[in-house]
Design a protein around this motif. Structure first.
Motif, PDB file in Angstrom:
ATOM      1  N   GLY A 132      -2.717   4.206  -3.334  1.00 58.28           N
ATOM      2  CA  GLY A 132      -3.133   2.971  -3.992  1.00 58.28           C
ATOM      3  C   GLY A 132      -2.385   1.745  -3.527  1.00 58.28           C
ATOM      4  O   GLY A 132      -1.665   1.765  -2.517  1.00 58.28           O
ATOM      5  N   LYS A 133      -2.544   0.675  -4.293  1.00 56.65           N
ATOM      6  CA  LYS A 133      -1.937  -0.623  -3.969  1.00 56.65           C
ATOM      7  C   LYS A 133      -1.270  -1.176  -5.227  1.00 56.65           C
ATOM      8  O   LYS A 133      -1.857  -1.122  -6.321  1.00 56.65           O
ATOM      9  CB  LYS A 133      -3.013  -1.595  -3.484  1.00 56.65           C
ATOM     10  N   LYS A 176      -2.992   0.235  -8.624  1.00 58.92           N
ATOM     11  CA  LYS A 176      -4.385   0.657  -8.620  1.00 58.92           C
ATOM     12  C   LYS A 176      -4.537   1.840  -7.672  1.00 58.92           C
ATOM     13  O   LYS A 176      -4.290   1.722  -6.476  1.00 58.92           O
ATOM     14  CB  LYS A 176      -5.294  -0.491  -8.171  1.00 58.92           C
ATOM     15  N   ILE A 177      -4.943   2.992  -8.214  1.00 58.49           N
ATOM     16  CA  ILE A 177      -5.109   4.201  -7.407  1.00 58.49           C
ATOM     17  C   ILE A 177      -6.561   4.289  -6.951  1.00 58.49           C
ATOM     18  O   ILE A 177      -7.480   4.319  -7.765  1.00 58.49           O
ATOM     19  CB  ILE A 177      -4.722   5.461  -8.210  1.00 58.49           C
ATOM     20  N   ILE A 178      -6.752   4.319  -5.629  1.00 60.96           N
ATOM     21  CA  ILE A 178      -8.111   4.332  -5.067  1.00 60.96           C
ATOM     22  C   ILE A 178      -8.533   5.729  -4.599  1.00 60.96           C
ATOM     23  O   ILE A 178      -9.712   5.971  -4.332  1.00 60.96           O
ATOM     24  CB  ILE A 178      -8.231   3.333  -3.901  1.00 60.96           C
ATOM     25  N   ASP A 207       0.870  -1.181   0.000  1.00 61.50           N
ATOM     26  CA  ASP A 207       0.000   0.000   0.000  1.00 61.50           C
ATOM     27  C   ASP A 207       0.900   1.222   0.000  1.00 61.50           C
ATOM     28  O   ASP A 207       1.747   1.371   0.903  1.00 61.50           O
ATOM     29  CB  ASP A 207      -0.901   0.004   1.236  1.00 61.50           C
ATOM     30  N   VAL A 248      -5.205   4.258 -12.577  1.00 61.60           N
ATOM     31  CA  VAL A 248      -4.011   3.408 -12.513  1.00 61.60           C
ATOM     32  C   VAL A 248      -2.753   4.210 -12.817  1.00 61.60           C
ATOM     33  O   VAL A 248      -2.791   5.203 -13.548  1.00 61.60           O
ATOM     34  CB  VAL A 248      -4.100   2.230 -13.518  1.00 61.60           C
ATOM     35  N   THR A 297      -7.034  10.226  -4.541  1.00 61.57           N
ATOM     36  CA  THR A 297      -5.993  11.238  -4.726  1.00 61.57           C
ATOM     37  C   THR A 297      -6.284  12.382  -3.764  1.00 61.57           C
ATOM     38  O   THR A 297      -7.391  12.911  -3.747  1.00 61.57           O
ATOM     39  CB  THR A 297      -5.976  11.761  -6.175  1.00 61.57           C
ATOM     40  N   GLN A 316      -9.760   8.288  -9.163  1.00 60.43           N
ATOM     41  CA  GLN A 316      -9.228   6.938  -9.101  1.00 60.43           C
ATOM     42  C   GLN A 316      -8.679   6.576 -10.478  1.00 60.43           C
ATOM     43  O   GLN A 316      -8.919   7.289 -11.446  1.00 60.43           O
ATOM     44  CB  GLN A 316     -10.325   5.947  -8.691  1.00 60.43           C
ATOM     45  N   HIS A 366      -1.103  10.329  -4.873  1.00 61.79           N
ATOM     46  CA  HIS A 366      -1.871   9.192  -5.376  1.00 61.79           C
ATOM     47  C   HIS A 366      -1.794   8.055  -4.362  1.00 61.79           C
ATOM     48  O   HIS A 366      -0.704   7.598  -4.019  1.00 61.79           O
ATOM     49  CB  HIS A 366      -1.311   8.707  -6.722  1.00 61.79           C
TER      50      HIS A 366
END
Length: 269
Positions: A80-81, A64-66, A32, A55, A68, A53, A78
Motif C-alpha cells: 500500500g501507500k 491505504k492497502i491496495i 509505497d 486500511v 495483499t 484491500q 500488505h
C-alpha cells in the motif's frame, strides 16, 4: 496468523516494513510500502482469489492497502501507500479490510465451486480446473474440454447453478487429513500444493452435497448469498482448454436489464 475467516477487523503489531527492495525501520507520508504484521484479517491472493484491500491505521497514520500477497510461503504481505503520518516497526496497528469487496469476492468464489461441479455433472468427469480468477466483479474459470460448449448446454449449466443458489444450501468448513478428504470425494486442484491437513469447503449436506472441494479461500455461509448467476462468455483459451466468464448478484441483474433494454431497442428499430 490469518484471522480473515472470522474477522474483517483486527489489531496487530508491525513486524516488518519494506520500501523498494530494502527493509526499513519507519515509513512516512507518500511512501509505497509492504507491511507484515503478526496477525491479519487480510486475505492474501491465492487459489485464484484476489488479495484483500483496505486500511492499516494508527492514531496518527493511515496506510491505504491496495493488495495483499503471499510471499516466502505463508507470509501475508500488505502492499500500500502511506496517505498520512508515519509507521514504524513494533507499532500497534488497526487493520480493516474493504468489507464490500471481500463479500463480493466471497460470492464469486463460492459461485466458482458451483460452476466447477455443474460442469462435471453436465459435461462429464473429464472436466478439470486449469486456472481461475475470483475478483469482486467477475469470475473466470478455465477447464479441460475439447470443444465449444453449445448455448443450450450453457443454459443448462446456468439453470443448475441458480437452482443451487435458490435452494440456499449451507456452506460448511472443516479441516481433515488430506488422504481422508480425498476419500470423502473432495476435489483437489491439479498443481496446487496442499499440507497434510487441508481445509474442505462443502456446499449442501448429508446425501445432497452439491460441491466438496479443498480450498483455503473465503466463501459465503449459504449459497443464497450469491444471489444470481449469469455466464457472460465461453471461449477457447488453447487446444483442449475452454474459458468461462460469469457474473453474480447485482452484476448479473444489471446484465439481464441491459439485455432486456437492448432487445427492446432492436424491436423498435
Amino acid at each position: 496468523e490469518f484471522l480473515g475467516y472470522e474477522f474483517e477487523k483486527a489489531e496487530g503489531i508491525v513486524l516488518k516494513i519494506s520500501k523498494g527492495d530494502k527493509f526499513i525501520e519507519q515509513a512516512n507520508t507518500n511512501d509505497d510500502v509492504e507491511i507484515i504484521t503478526n496477525q491479519t484479517p487480510f486475505y492474501a491472493e491465492s487459489g485464484g482469489q484476489v488479495g484483500d484491500q483496505g486500511v492499516i491505521k494508527t492514531s496518527n497514520c493511515n496506510v491505504k492497502i491496495i493488495d495483499t500477497q503471499k510471499k516466502m510461503g505463508d507470509l501475508h504481505v500488505h502492499i500500500g501507500k502511506i496517505e498520512k503520518g508515519s509507521i514504524k516497526i513494533n507499532e500497534n496497528v488497526y487493520l480493516e479490510i474493504d468489507e464490500k469487496k471481500r463479500n463480493d469476492a466471497r460470492a464469486y468464489h463460492s459461485a466458482t465451486h458451483l460452476l466447477h461441479e455443474a460442469l462435471r455433472r453436465i459435461l462429464g468427469k473429464h472436466v478439470t480446473q486449469k486456472g481461475s480468477l475470483v475478483s469482486e466483479s467477475k469470475l473466470r474459470f478455465d477447464i479441460s474440454h475439447s470443444q465449444a460448449i453449445p448455448l443450450v448446454t450453457l443454459n443448462d449449466i446456468e439453470r443448475d447453478i441458480n437452482l443451487q443458489i435458490i435452494n440456499n444450501y449451507p456452506v460448511k468448513f472443516n479441516t481433515y487429513k488430506k488422504d481422508d478428504a480425498m476419500e470423502m470425494g473432495a476435489i483437489a486442484i491439479f498443481g496446487e500444493k496442499y499440507e497434510d491437513e487441508v481445509r474442505v469447503v462443502q456446499m449442501g449436506e448429508n446425501d445432497n452435497k452439491v460441491s466438496v472441494e479443498l480450498c483455503g479461500g473465503t466463501h459465503v455461509r449459504n449459497t443464497g448469498e450469491i444471489g444470481l448467476f449469469k455466464i457472460i462468455s465461453e471461449s477457447s483459451l488453447a487446444s483442449g482448454i475452454r474459458r468461462i466468464e460469469a457474473v453474480v448478484g447485482i452484476k448479473a441483474v444489471e446484465l439481464f436489464q441491459k439485455m432486456e433494454k437492448d432487445v427492446g431497442s432492436l424491436a423498435q428499430s
